[in-house]
Design an enzyme around this catalytic site. Sequence first.
Site, mmCIF file in Angstrom:
data_model
loop_
_atom_site.group_PDB
_atom_site.id
_atom_site.type_symbol
_atom_site.label_atom_id
_atom_site.label_comp_id
_atom_site.label_asym_id
_atom_site.label_seq_id
_atom_site.Cartn_x
_atom_site.Cartn_y
_atom_site.Cartn_z
ATOM 1 N N SER A 7 0.825 -1.212 0.000
ATOM 2 C CA SER A 7 0.000 0.000 0.000
ATOM 3 C C SER A 7 0.859 1.262 0.000
ATOM 4 O O SER A 7 1.603 1.533 0.947
ATOM 5 C CB SER A 7 -0.923 -0.007 1.216
ATOM 6 O OG SER A 7 -1.579 1.227 1.280
ATOM 7 N N HIS A 32 -1.061 -1.126 -4.344
ATOM 8 C CA HIS A 32 -2.362 -0.747 -3.776
ATOM 9 C C HIS A 32 -2.382 0.765 -3.540
ATOM 10 O O HIS A 32 -1.492 1.320 -2.911
ATOM 11 C CB HIS A 32 -2.562 -1.504 -2.462
ATOM 12 C CG HIS A 32 -3.903 -1.318 -1.838
ATOM 13 N ND1 HIS A 32 -5.010 -2.031 -2.236
ATOM 14 C CD2 HIS A 32 -4.321 -0.501 -0.839
ATOM 15 C CE1 HIS A 32 -6.049 -1.672 -1.498
ATOM 16 N NE2 HIS A 32 -5.669 -0.734 -0.645
ATOM 17 N N ASP A 34 -4.654 3.970 -2.151
ATOM 18 C CA ASP A 34 -5.788 4.355 -1.307
ATOM 19 C C ASP A 34 -6.207 5.795 -1.575
ATOM 20 O O ASP A 34 -5.507 6.727 -1.181
ATOM 21 C CB ASP A 34 -5.380 4.225 0.170
ATOM 22 C CG ASP A 34 -5.164 2.777 0.569
ATOM 23 O OD1 ASP A 34 -6.116 1.989 0.479
ATOM 24 O OD2 ASP A 34 -4.027 2.442 0.959
ATOM 25 N N MET A 36 -8.751 8.750 -0.724
ATOM 26 C CA MET A 36 -9.669 9.130 0.374
ATOM 27 C C MET A 36 -10.211 10.526 0.142
ATOM 28 O O MET A 36 -9.532 11.367 -0.461
ATOM 29 C CB MET A 36 -8.912 9.125 1.704
ATOM 30 C CG MET A 36 -8.232 7.816 2.018
ATOM 31 S SD MET A 36 -7.357 7.944 3.581
ATOM 32 C CE MET A 36 -6.491 6.378 3.581
ATOM 33 N N HIS A 65 -8.066 1.508 -4.511
ATOM 34 C CA HIS A 65 -9.065 1.368 -3.443
ATOM 35 C C HIS A 65 -9.678 2.742 -3.175
ATOM 36 O O HIS A 65 -9.044 3.605 -2.580
ATOM 37 C CB HIS A 65 -8.344 0.809 -2.197
ATOM 38 C CG HIS A 65 -9.208 0.677 -0.986
ATOM 39 N ND1 HIS A 65 -8.690 0.403 0.259
ATOM 40 C CD2 HIS A 65 -10.563 0.770 -0.819
ATOM 41 C CE1 HIS A 65 -9.674 0.336 1.145
ATOM 42 N NE2 HIS A 65 -10.822 0.572 0.520
ATOM 43 N N MET A 67 -11.854 5.109 -1.285
ATOM 44 C CA MET A 67 -12.559 5.341 -0.016
ATOM 45 C C MET A 67 -13.237 6.695 -0.099
ATOM 46 O O MET A 67 -12.894 7.644 0.619
ATOM 47 C CB MET A 67 -11.555 5.285 1.143
ATOM 48 C CG MET A 67 -11.218 3.871 1.537
ATOM 49 S SD MET A 67 -9.757 3.795 2.572
ATOM 50 C CE MET A 67 -8.530 3.798 1.296
ATOM 51 N N MET A 136 -12.022 -5.388 4.461
ATOM 52 C CA MET A 136 -11.242 -4.516 5.341
ATOM 53 C C MET A 136 -11.069 -5.211 6.693
ATOM 54 O O MET A 136 -12.050 -5.631 7.320
ATOM 55 C CB MET A 136 -11.959 -3.176 5.555
ATOM 56 C CG MET A 136 -12.017 -2.276 4.341
ATOM 57 S SD MET A 136 -10.429 -1.980 3.527
ATOM 58 C CE MET A 136 -9.469 -1.230 4.853
ATOM 59 N N PHE A 142 -6.662 4.915 7.708
ATOM 60 C CA PHE A 142 -5.285 5.104 8.187
ATOM 61 C C PHE A 142 -4.486 3.806 8.065
ATOM 62 O O PHE A 142 -5.051 2.714 8.200
ATOM 63 C CB PHE A 142 -5.297 5.523 9.669
ATOM 64 C CG PHE A 142 -6.097 6.775 9.910
ATOM 65 C CD1 PHE A 142 -5.520 8.031 9.751
ATOM 66 C CD2 PHE A 142 -7.441 6.698 10.253
ATOM 67 C CE1 PHE A 142 -6.264 9.179 9.939
ATOM 68 C CE2 PHE A 142 -8.203 7.844 10.442
ATOM 69 C CZ PHE A 142 -7.604 9.089 10.286
ATOM 70 N N GLY A 143 -3.194 3.958 7.848
ATOM 71 C CA GLY A 143 -2.292 2.812 7.873
ATOM 72 C C GLY A 143 -1.891 2.520 9.315
ATOM 73 O O GLY A 143 -2.169 3.306 10.225
ATOM 74 N N ASP A 174 -7.229 -6.212 3.618
ATOM 75 C CA ASP A 174 -6.513 -4.936 3.759
ATOM 76 C C ASP A 174 -6.596 -4.427 5.200
ATOM 77 O O ASP A 174 -7.698 -4.156 5.699
ATOM 78 C CB ASP A 174 -7.175 -3.928 2.796
ATOM 79 C CG ASP A 174 -6.494 -2.578 2.747
ATOM 80 O OD1 ASP A 174 -5.424 -2.414 3.356
ATOM 81 O OD2 ASP A 174 -7.052 -1.687 2.058
ATOM 82 N N GLY A 176 -3.594 -4.027 8.759
ATOM 83 C CA GLY A 176 -2.922 -4.756 9.841
ATOM 84 C C GLY A 176 -2.316 -6.076 9.410
ATOM 85 O O GLY A 176 -2.142 -6.977 10.227
HETATM 86 C C1 DX5 Z 1 -6.527 1.780 5.218
HETATM 87 C C2 DX5 Z 1 -6.040 1.482 3.844
HETATM 88 C C3 DX5 Z 1 -4.972 0.469 3.783
HETATM 89 C C4 DX5 Z 1 -3.723 0.850 4.530
HETATM 90 C C5 DX5 Z 1 -3.191 -0.432 5.097
HETATM 91 O O1 DX5 Z 1 -7.626 2.592 5.148
HETATM 92 O O2 DX5 Z 1 -7.103 1.000 3.045
HETATM 93 O O3 DX5 Z 1 -4.664 0.084 2.453
HETATM 94 O O4 DX5 Z 1 -2.730 1.460 3.754
HETATM 95 O O5 DX5 Z 1 -2.130 -0.135 5.932
HETATM 96 P P1 DX5 Z 1 -1.520 -1.182 6.959
HETATM 97 O O6 DX5 Z 1 -1.070 -2.372 6.174
HETATM 98 O O7 DX5 Z 1 -0.395 -0.417 7.584
HETATM 99 O O8 DX5 Z 1 -2.616 -1.535 7.940
HETATM 100 ZN ZN ZN Z 2 -6.586 0.084 1.063
#
Ligand code: DX5
Ligand code: ZN
Length: 215
Positions: A7, A32, A34, A36, A65, A67, A136, A142-143, A174, A176
């Site tokens: 990601s 990937h 993201d 937002m 992805h 969001m 999800m 957030f990562g 996706d 954690g």
């Molecule tokens: C969260 C994103 C993920 C995120 C995953 O909203 O959709 O793609 O980057 O990050 P990690 O792998 O650190 O949980």
């Molecule tokens: Zn994602």
Amino acid sequence: MTIVSPSLLSADFGHLADELDMIDRSEADWLHIDVMDGVFVPNISFGFPVLKHVAKLCHKPLDVHMMIVDPERYIDEVKAIGAHIMNVHYEACRHIHRVIQQIRATGMRPAVTLNPGTPVAMLKDIICDIDMVLLMSVNPGFGGQKFIEHTLLKVAELRDLIAESGSAAIIEVDGGVNADTGMRLVEAGADALVAGNYVFSSGNPEETILTLKRL
Ligand code: DX5
Ligand code: ZN
């Protein structure tokens, strides 16, 4: 081998070209991305002016992805950056069936994403129309968040739904993901893993990608 989709959200944006070179050199299957809007999720990431450059610099298929609310407004923009897969949230589309057909009509692969609080059963009437389900395993936005264990049960439930319906959809997860949660997800039936923090904060991201691929 497990499909691995690092990601971009966790990359070092001060050295984006180097990060994308690393992805290109690695065994990652996809990148990937993201997107937002600060409405569907409480965060804003990057938009198309940035993604145009990312798409030029990275030669892996893009796993986008969305969001954002009403993601069908941006199907043409996602197509224009050359995306391979367009993921839209079940919760963000008023007419999910129509959006799936609109994505398919562009030649991109349609995928539907479910938040942790949305049951797998909501996919029953669309599972044969999509190429992938993105489950999800954290609340999106957030990562670096903690993996929600209940996702393992959802993966197994989704495997059953796919088998019963004869759908060819694959399962991506996706949030954690690391070697431990990744291994348990693959055992439960996941085909593809997204990993942000685990890949980009590792001392050797290419090796970490390989570790996930071998799960
Ligand atoms: C969260 C994103 C993920 C995120 C995953 O909203 O959709 O793609 O980057 O990050 P990690 O792998 O650190 O949980
Ligand atoms: Zn994602």
